[in-house]
Every structure is written in C-alpha cells, then in structure tokens.
Write a protein that holds these residues in place. Structure first.
Motif, short mmCIF file in Angstrom:
data_model
loop_
_atom_site.label_atom_id
_atom_site.label_comp_id
_atom_site.label_asym_id
_atom_site.label_seq_id
_atom_site.Cartn_x
_atom_site.Cartn_y
_atom_site.Cartn_z
N LEU A 48 0.86 -1.18 0.00
CA LEU A 48 0.00 0.00 0.00
C LEU A 48 0.90 1.24 0.00
N ALA A 49 0.74 2.07 -1.02
CA ALA A 49 1.52 3.30 -1.13
C ALA A 49 0.56 4.48 -1.13
N VAL A 50 0.63 5.32 -0.10
CA VAL A 50 -0.32 6.41 0.02
C VAL A 50 0.41 7.75 0.14
N THR A 51 -0.26 8.78 -0.31
CA THR A 51 0.25 10.13 -0.19
C THR A 51 -0.56 10.87 0.86
N LEU A 52 0.13 11.44 1.83
CA LEU A 52 -0.49 12.24 2.88
C LEU A 52 -0.11 13.69 2.66
N ALA A 53 -1.10 14.52 2.36
CA ALA A 53 -0.85 15.94 2.13
C ALA A 53 -1.27 16.73 3.36
N GLU A 54 -1.38 18.04 3.21
CA GLU A 54 -1.75 18.92 4.32
C GLU A 54 -3.04 18.43 4.97
N PRO A 55 -3.02 18.16 6.26
CA PRO A 55 -4.25 17.72 6.92
C PRO A 55 -5.28 18.85 6.97
N HIS A 56 -6.54 18.49 6.73
CA HIS A 56 -7.61 19.49 6.76
C HIS A 56 -8.28 19.55 8.13
N SER A 57 -7.71 18.83 9.08
CA SER A 57 -8.25 18.85 10.43
C SER A 57 -7.08 18.69 11.40
N THR A 58 -7.39 18.60 12.66
CA THR A 58 -6.34 18.43 13.67
C THR A 58 -5.96 16.97 13.84
N ARG A 59 -6.55 16.10 13.07
CA ARG A 59 -6.25 14.67 13.17
C ARG A 59 -4.82 14.42 12.73
N PRO A 60 -4.01 13.73 13.54
CA PRO A 60 -2.62 13.46 13.16
C PRO A 60 -2.53 12.61 11.89
N LEU A 61 -1.46 12.79 11.16
CA LEU A 61 -1.28 12.08 9.90
C LEU A 61 -1.21 10.57 10.11
N ILE A 62 -0.59 10.13 11.18
CA ILE A 62 -0.47 8.69 11.40
C ILE A 62 -1.84 8.06 11.62
N SER A 63 -2.76 8.78 12.24
CA SER A 63 -4.11 8.26 12.44
C SER A 63 -4.85 8.16 11.11
N THR A 64 -4.66 9.14 10.25
CA THR A 64 -5.26 9.09 8.91
C THR A 64 -4.73 7.90 8.13
N LEU A 65 -3.44 7.65 8.26
CA LEU A 65 -2.83 6.50 7.60
C LEU A 65 -3.39 5.19 8.12
N LEU A 66 -3.48 5.05 9.43
CA LEU A 66 -3.95 3.80 10.03
C LEU A 66 -5.42 3.55 9.74
N ASP A 67 -6.20 4.61 9.58
CA ASP A 67 -7.59 4.44 9.18
C ASP A 67 -7.67 3.69 7.85
N CYS A 68 -6.69 3.94 7.00
CA CYS A 68 -6.65 3.32 5.66
C CYS A 68 -6.08 1.91 5.71
N THR A 69 -5.00 1.72 6.46
CA THR A 69 -4.36 0.40 6.49
C THR A 69 -5.24 -0.67 7.13
N GLN A 70 -6.21 -0.26 7.93
CA GLN A 70 -7.08 -1.24 8.60
C GLN A 70 -7.86 -2.10 7.60
N TYR A 71 -8.02 -1.60 6.38
CA TYR A 71 -8.76 -2.36 5.37
C TYR A 71 -7.89 -3.43 4.70
N PHE A 72 -6.59 -3.42 4.99
CA PHE A 72 -5.67 -4.34 4.31
C PHE A 72 -4.83 -5.09 5.36
N PRO A 73 -5.40 -6.08 6.01
CA PRO A 73 -4.71 -6.76 7.12
C PRO A 73 -3.53 -7.61 6.71
N LYS A 74 -3.35 -7.89 5.42
CA LYS A 74 -2.26 -8.75 4.96
C LYS A 74 -1.11 -7.96 4.35
N LEU A 75 -1.00 -6.69 4.65
CA LEU A 75 0.07 -5.87 4.07
C LEU A 75 1.44 -6.35 4.53
#
Length: 298
Positions: A155-182
């Motif tokens: 999984l290769a993702v691009t994280l740009a300027e956050p539009h909220s106060t949510r940390p970037l790592i949390s945004t990333l982990l929200d996505c990786t949860q859908y791919f448990p075999k990474l």
C-alpha cells in the motif's frame, strides 16, 4: 532580409483500417494534448485494437462526464497494471475495474481533483490485486468497495496537508485497517514549509490501531504543491529524508503502530548528518529489538 515566419509543426496520422497494434501491450500518456479533438479518433483506434497489459493515463484534463464516456468505451481482457489520475470519479473507476478483474497493480496519481465521497457503490472483486497506491482519502474510500482487500500486499499512500487536527499517522492507520495482509507500506508526505511539523507528525496517546507490515518507506517533500505528482514507488523500501528541517525525526514515534517491522532505512540529503538523523529518529522510536535501522546516502 526578413526572418522566415515559423509555423507550428504539422503532424498527420495515417488512417487505420486494420489492427496493426495487436502487439501493443503498454500505453502511457501524461498530457491532455494527446486527447485533443484532432488526435482523439487516432488514439481511440489504437486503444481499441491493442491487447494492453499496462494502461496509464494522467493529466488528461477530462471532466467527470468525459472520464465516464472514455473508460466505458474501453475493455482490455489482459489488463494487469492501471494508473489513472485522481480526477477520475470513484464511480467511473469502479465500473471500469468491474470489467477488468485481472488487474494486480492499481495506481491513482497524486493530483488535486476528485475527492473520495461516502456514497456507497456496488463492491468490486479484484482477486489478483497486490499493489494499491494513491492519495490516502481516495484509497480509503476505494478500499470500502473492494470485496477481498486481503490480497493487497503493498500500500503506497500520499499524505498531504491535513484538513483537520487529526494526526497524519491516524489518517494512515484508518486506511491500512482495510488491508490486514500488508507486507509493505510506502508513505509520501507533501507538506508546506509553514506547517507545524511536530503537531502533524505526533503519535496520539489514544491511538490503538496497528499495521502488521514488516517494511515501511517514508518519503518527505516540504514546500511542494499538493497537486504535484510524486511517484510513491521506490525500488527499495526506505525512509527518505530530504532536508534538515523535515519532520522525519518525529516520524520515529510512528513505529509504535508497526509491531512486526523488520527494517527501516533512513536516507538524508546530506550524508554528513546521517549519525545525527539516526539518533534523532531513534529518540522518538519505541524500543523494538530485531529491527535493522540503516542510514544510506541519497
């Protein structure tokens, strides 16, 4: 003597009446000029008569409606590798994927454009999909429409300027949860120079999600436009650090979310700073035995 006026070059394409492109299996375009009205008939003829395995269309300049008309007219039974820009609407992409189940690599290039929405469309079955990349928002919504995301290994993702106060790592982990075999996660950060680096890269104490990938890559770009395409795929799994004022040392805390990590490579712009960079990174990283950290020249 007056200079001879220059004229734009005139290109004439022959009319295609048969199928001379039966051996063309790679088609890559990165400009809207290829789809101007005069060239469009030629381009469509080439595409319709080609047994493509790789299709890459970026910066096409298509509207949402035109994306739908364009992709709905194409079918490639042998297609394995697809790259489209992020302006392609999710619904159009899903319809195209439904007719191309042999795709194993899907890349959504990083650009300003269509954002993921919360509209639910029919699920798509991509049993061979192994590599998925794109803007994290787009990939996150796309993941909700895959029947078997267990097949995805990279999984290769691009994280740009956050539009909220949510940390970037949390945004990333929200996505990786859908791919448990990474097995590999490749991260590209696109941040502005006036951004609060420490705040956006912090690992929140309330974060409980983890990712079982054993290889990570973090590539940082500060001061670039979020719409600029940056290829997140690098041949080696590395943590890429490009400037002394980059946020990468603070990304060491992100290792808390990767309990099965085996190797981290740090590559600074200035190799003289390798020892300092390693020390800074490790000061934020949790103690994890068995992880190999390397610092190499860029």
């Amino acid at each position: 003597m007056a200079p001879t006026p220059s004229h734009p070059p005139h290109i004439r394409f022959p009319k295609i009446t048969s199928a001379p492109h039966k051996h063309l299996d790679v088609f890559s375009i990165n400009t809207h000029l290829a789809f101007c009205p005069k060239l469009m008939p030629f381009m469509m003829t080439v595409l319709l008569h080609s047994p493509l395995k790789v299709l890459s269309i970026q910066n096409a300049g298509f509207s949402s409606v035109r994306w739908g008309k364009f992709l709905s007219s194409l079918t490639f039974p042998f297609l394995e590798d697809l790259c489209l820009d992020a302006r392609c609407p999710l619904k159009v992409l899903l319809t195209f994927l439904e007719h191309h189940p042999s795709i194993n690599t899907l890349n959504i290039s990083t650009q300003e454009g269509t954002k993921g929405t919360f509209v639910h469309y029919p699920l798509v079955d991509l049993l061979l999909l192994r590599h998925l990349s794109g803007p994290v928002e787009y990939v996150h919504v796309l993941a909700k429409h895959l029947c078997l995301p267990l097949t995805v290994r990279t999984l290769a993702v691009t994280l740009a300027e956050p539009h909220s106060t949510r940390p970037l790592i949390s945004t990333l982990l929200d996505c990786t949860q859908y791919f448990p075999k990474l097995s590999s996660v490749e991260i590209t950060l696109l941040l502005s120079e006036d951004m609060e680096m420490v705040e956006c890269t912090r690992f929140p104490s309330c974060e409980r999600c983890i990712c079982n990938a054993n290889k990570i890559e973090v590539e940082c770009h500060v001061g670039v436009l979020a719409g600029l395409h940056v290829n997140p795929v690098v041949s080696h799994y590395q943590c890429l650090f490009r400037r002394a004022n980059m946020p990468q040392p603070h990304c060491g805390s992100w290792l808390r979310a990767f309990p099965k990590l085996q190797t981290v490579n740090l590559i600074p712009d200035v190799f003289d700073d390798a020892e300092l960079l390693h020390a800074q990174f490790m000061s934020f990283a949790p103690c994890q035995e068995g992880i190999c950290f390397e610092v190499s020249p860029f």
